[in-house]
Design an enzyme around this catalytic site. Structure first.
Site, PDB file in Angstrom:
ATOM      1  N   LYS A 171       0.869  -1.187   0.000  1.00 52.06           N
ATOM      2  CA  LYS A 171       0.000   0.000   0.000  1.00 52.06           C
ATOM      3  C   LYS A 171       0.906   1.237   0.000  1.00 52.06           C
ATOM      4  O   LYS A 171       1.591   1.521   0.990  1.00 52.06           O
ATOM      5  CB  LYS A 171      -0.896  -0.072   1.248  1.00 52.06           C
ATOM      6  CG  LYS A 171      -1.285   1.241   1.897  1.00 52.06           C
ATOM      7  CD  LYS A 171      -2.346   2.003   1.150  1.00 52.06           C
ATOM      8  CE  LYS A 171      -2.625   3.360   1.825  1.00 52.06           C
ATOM      9  NZ  LYS A 171      -1.997   4.483   1.151  1.00 52.06           N
ATOM     10  N   GLU A 246       9.313   2.335  11.020  1.00 53.54           N
ATOM     11  CA  GLU A 246      10.261   3.456  10.905  1.00 53.54           C
ATOM     12  C   GLU A 246       9.429   4.728  10.894  1.00 53.54           C
ATOM     13  O   GLU A 246       8.621   4.925   9.990  1.00 53.54           O
ATOM     14  CB  GLU A 246      11.105   3.340   9.630  1.00 53.54           C
ATOM     15  CG  GLU A 246      12.200   2.308   9.719  1.00 53.54           C
ATOM     16  CD  GLU A 246      13.165   2.529  10.869  1.00 53.54           C
ATOM     17  OE1 GLU A 246      13.313   3.669  11.337  1.00 53.54           O
ATOM     18  OE2 GLU A 246      13.747   1.536  11.332  1.00 53.54           O
ATOM     19  N   CYS A 280      12.978  12.120   6.702  1.00 51.95           N
ATOM     20  CA  CYS A 280      12.900  11.724   8.108  1.00 51.95           C
ATOM     21  C   CYS A 280      14.228  11.974   8.799  1.00 51.95           C
ATOM     22  O   CYS A 280      14.282  12.111  10.015  1.00 51.95           O
ATOM     23  CB  CYS A 280      12.520  10.256   8.210  1.00 51.95           C
ATOM     24  SG  CYS A 280      13.576   9.206   7.247  1.00 51.95           S
ATOM     25  N   GLU A 381       8.231  17.017  15.662  1.00 52.33           N
ATOM     26  CA  GLU A 381       8.613  16.924  14.245  1.00 52.33           C
ATOM     27  C   GLU A 381       7.723  17.851  13.411  1.00 52.33           C
ATOM     28  O   GLU A 381       6.503  17.839  13.561  1.00 52.33           O
ATOM     29  CB  GLU A 381       8.446  15.481  13.752  1.00 52.33           C
ATOM     30  CG  GLU A 381       8.919  15.315  12.313  1.00 52.33           C
ATOM     31  CD  GLU A 381       8.693  13.907  11.761  1.00 52.33           C
ATOM     32  OE1 GLU A 381       7.566  13.387  11.885  1.00 52.33           O
ATOM     33  OE2 GLU A 381       9.654  13.338  11.213  1.00 52.33           O
TER      34      GLU A 381
HETATM   35  P1  NAP Z   1       1.607   8.702   7.425  1.00 49.75           P
HETATM   36  O1  NAP Z   1       0.508   9.664   7.370  1.00 49.75           O
HETATM   37  O2  NAP Z   1       1.768   7.902   8.671  1.00 49.75           O
HETATM   38  O3  NAP Z   1       1.397   7.728   6.180  1.00 49.75           O
HETATM   39  C1  NAP Z   1       2.300   6.688   5.896  1.00 49.75           C
HETATM   40  C2  NAP Z   1       1.557   5.587   5.168  1.00 49.75           C
HETATM   41  O4  NAP Z   1       0.604   5.020   6.062  1.00 49.75           O
HETATM   42  C3  NAP Z   1       0.747   6.081   3.957  1.00 49.75           C
HETATM   43  O5  NAP Z   1       0.762   5.088   2.962  1.00 49.75           O
HETATM   44  C4  NAP Z   1      -0.649   6.237   4.547  1.00 49.75           C
HETATM   45  O6  NAP Z   1      -1.677   6.182   3.598  1.00 49.75           O
HETATM   46  C5  NAP Z   1      -0.683   5.021   5.448  1.00 49.75           C
HETATM   47  N1  NAP Z   1      -1.700   5.065   6.483  1.00 49.75           N
HETATM   48  C6  NAP Z   1      -2.415   6.115   6.950  1.00 49.75           C
HETATM   49  N2  NAP Z   1      -3.275   5.702   7.924  1.00 49.75           N
HETATM   50  C7  NAP Z   1      -3.074   4.363   8.056  1.00 49.75           C
HETATM   51  C8  NAP Z   1      -3.628   3.357   8.898  1.00 49.75           C
HETATM   52  N3  NAP Z   1      -4.569   3.620   9.800  1.00 49.75           N
HETATM   53  N4  NAP Z   1      -3.162   2.097   8.772  1.00 49.75           N
HETATM   54  C9  NAP Z   1      -2.202   1.788   7.874  1.00 49.75           C
HETATM   55  N5  NAP Z   1      -1.649   2.697   7.043  1.00 49.75           N
HETATM   56  C10 NAP Z   1      -2.077   3.966   7.145  1.00 49.75           C
HETATM   57  O7  NAP Z   1       3.022   9.382   7.140  1.00 49.75           O
HETATM   58  P2  NAP Z   1       3.404  10.339   5.923  1.00 49.75           P
HETATM   59  O8  NAP Z   1       2.794  11.675   6.168  1.00 49.75           O
HETATM   60  O9  NAP Z   1       3.142   9.654   4.637  1.00 49.75           O
HETATM   61  O10 NAP Z   1       4.984  10.433   6.067  1.00 49.75           O
HETATM   62  C11 NAP Z   1       5.630  11.344   6.890  1.00 49.75           C
HETATM   63  C12 NAP Z   1       6.137  10.668   8.134  1.00 49.75           C
HETATM   64  O11 NAP Z   1       6.936   9.549   7.773  1.00 49.75           O
HETATM   65  C13 NAP Z   1       7.039  11.550   8.973  1.00 49.75           C
HETATM   66  O12 NAP Z   1       6.718  11.403  10.332  1.00 49.75           O
HETATM   67  C14 NAP Z   1       8.427  11.012   8.693  1.00 49.75           C
HETATM   68  O13 NAP Z   1       9.377  11.229   9.713  1.00 49.75           O
HETATM   69  C15 NAP Z   1       8.138   9.565   8.530  1.00 49.75           C
HETATM   70  N6  NAP Z   1       9.196   8.890   7.792  1.00 49.75           N
HETATM   71  C16 NAP Z   1      10.030   8.077   8.485  1.00 49.75           C
HETATM   72  C17 NAP Z   1      11.065   7.440   7.835  1.00 49.75           C
HETATM   73  C18 NAP Z   1      11.989   6.530   8.587  1.00 49.75           C
HETATM   74  O14 NAP Z   1      12.681   5.749   7.950  1.00 49.75           O
HETATM   75  N7  NAP Z   1      12.028   6.593   9.896  1.00 49.75           N
HETATM   76  C19 NAP Z   1      11.251   7.631   6.466  1.00 49.75           C
HETATM   77  C20 NAP Z   1      10.385   8.479   5.790  1.00 49.75           C
HETATM   78  C21 NAP Z   1       9.348   9.097   6.462  1.00 49.75           C
HETATM   79  P3  NAP Z   1      -2.280   7.536   2.972  1.00 49.75           P
HETATM   80  O15 NAP Z   1      -1.163   8.169   2.257  1.00 49.75           O
HETATM   81  O16 NAP Z   1      -3.367   7.052   2.096  1.00 49.75           O
HETATM   82  O17 NAP Z   1      -2.763   8.351   4.142  1.00 49.75           O
END
Ligand code: NAP
Length: 479
Positions: A171, A246, A280, A381
């Protein structure tokens, strides 16, 4: 064009769609994606379970050959995949090219693991007993990825999952699904057997709930926000699913008085603002030793003011837009909180919405100085182009400040003192450390991941990735 989901080897193009728009020019629809449903996830999980026996029995080198082929297919479309990424996510074209190159390298790296797949062979204490441990795949694996590295993160989950012999329900993030789709398309063209890889785009909430409830699922690897990751962790533990998370960071760069000043400024600005601060591993706190603090703040502000913000497809642009309106509003909200708590930023602080910026989600790179540990922008963050500069009395004070947060993703130090560098390496509470480099900018050959609240479970990338995507079968044989 409508981009379909990929389930059981078929492209499914029927159903409602959602738009993938260019954040630098919101009038441009990059593509329409079929909005997957809970039913699609259930079908994908069934297909993955049905494909598992044959795929897991396929020889590792043969699985590797398929990944090599997919890498070659991606390589042939390198330029167009990178351009698509800039158009859907907003990062500059050179950054997008770097990411696509990394995805291709990741596929080749893990293709090679198919011929190694290291197990264990150790001498027994008993006579004529042969003992060893084989690696075996886990089964159906769910992969959930964010938008900020829309190609590399899918690559660093898909490639090790597949080479270990697992089958996948994937996904992607709704804000940037095309880069992920291109990888799945390459796997399809490479001849991946039906059901081995399944791709379902759509709402994270709906699909996430369906995925974690799929009875065939054995493990889930998630990269994204702490809120979603922590929820997934709770659900996964109810079923004792293997899970890898992550998540977010609040990464420090410590700048000591003995640092190479010019490169410390450059590394800090690069880590804070490139990719619009949407990494990130980006630096969001610069912790600077008192004796060079004023000079460092002035130099960072001068360099930041020169950054060129705009459409990443244009040559010379260094900073693109925020990925979407919601992300831009989050960044502007934190800037307002910063204003109230720490005073006016020394540069930036506004949305750019005139002229060339009129149709995009652009925010000026923003520097706050005099930020203290109690301030919100030093603790939470933001995930955007905002840098908080903080004053430290000395190395010990800087070290304490760097570690005094719940996150532990990346961390950096700028120093020419070897002892201090090693002191930092042993004491920094983060999974990824850099010395005299930006805090962001990792390669794929070593373990990747954080510690503390940033991460949970085995690391990704490098040889460590095999630990999450495979299990051991231990054998004692009397001969
Ligand atoms: P996010 O809102 O948590 O979304 C990540 C993924 O999860 C998307 O595919 C999202 O789908 C999906 N998702 C949303 N709600 C969900 C649920 N209830 N169950 C399962 N999946 C669900 O994060 P983001 O805004 O895309 O990314 C930014 C964040 O990622 C930041 O906090 C950043 O630090 C973190 N990040 C961490 C790393 C690392 O390696 N530590 C690397 C990159 C990014 P939708 O897009 O359809 O909402």
């Amino acid at each position: 064009m409508i981009f379909g989901n990929y389930i059981n080897g078929e492209w499914i193009s029927a159903g409602a769609v959602f738009e993938d728009r260019n954040p630098a020019n919101t009038a441009e629809v990059v593509g329409e994606f079929v909005k997957g449903t809970a039913r699609d996830i259930a079908d994908a999980a069934s297909a993955a379970a049905a494909a598992f026996p044959a795929w897991s029995a396929t020889a590792g080198p043969a699985r590797g050959n398929l990944l090599y082929k997919a890498a070659d297919i991606l390589d042939r479309s390198f330029e167009s995949i990178a351009a698509d990424m800039t158009r859907e996510e907003g990062k500059t074209l050179p950054e997008a090219k770097g990411e696509v190159r990394r995805s291709i390298n990741i596929f080749r790296y893990f293709a090679g693991e198919g011929s190694r797949m290291p197990g264990m062979l150790v001498p027994s204490e008993r006579d004529r007993v042969h003992m060893f441990a084989l690696r075996k795949p886990i089964g159906v694996v769910g992969l959930v990825t964010p938008w900020n590295f829309p190609s590399a993160i899918p690559a660093w989950k898909l490639a090790p999952a597949l080479i270990c012999g697992n089958t996948v329900v994937f996904k992607p993030a709704s804000a940037a699904p095309l880069s992920a789709w291109r990888i799945v398309e390459a796997l399809h063209q490479a001849g991946v057997p039906k059901g081995v890889v399944n791709f379902v785009a759509g709402s994270g909430g709906e699909l996430g709930r369906a995925l974690i409830a799929a009875p065939q699922l054995k493990a889930v690897s998630f990269t994204g926000s702490c809120d979603v990751g922590n929820w997934l962790h709770g659900e996964a533990s109810k079923r004792r699913l293997r899970i890898q998370l992550e998540m977010g960071g609040k990464n420090p760069t410590i700048v000591l008085a003995d640092a190479d000043f010019t490169s410390a400024v450059e590394n800090t600005v690069n880590a804070a603002f490139f990719s619009t601060g949407q990494k990130c591993t980006a630096t969001s706190r610069a912790i600077v030793e008192d004796s060079i603090y004023d000079k460092f703040v002035a130099a960072v502000v001068e360099r930041t003011r020169k950054l060129k913000v705009g459409d990443g497809m244009q040559a010379g642009i260094e900073i693109g837009p925020c990925v979407d309106q919601g992300q831009m509003e989050t960044v502007l909200r934190y800037i307002d909180i910063g204003r109230k708590e720490c005073g006016e930023p020394l540069c930036g602080g506004r949305r750019l919405a005139d002229g060339a910026h009129a149709n995009g989600w652009f925010v000026e790179p923003t520097v706050f100085a005099g930020v203290e540990e109690k301030h919100t922008i030093a603790r939470e963050e933001i995930f955007g182009p905002v840098l908080a500069i903080m004053r430290a009395r000395d190395f010990e004070d800087a070290m304490r400040m760097a570690n005094a947060i719940p996150f532990g993703l990346s961390s950096s130090i700028q120093t020419t003192n070897l002892s201090r560098a090693f002191e930092y390496i042993y004491r920094a509470e983060a999974g990824l450390l850099t010395v005299n480099l930006p805090s962001a900018g990792v390669e794929y050959q070593l373990p990747f991941g954080g510690t503390k609240d940033s991460s949970f479970g085995p690391k990704e990338q490098g040889p460590a990735a095999l630990e999450f995507y495979s299990d051991y079968k231990t054998v004692y044989l009397k001969y």
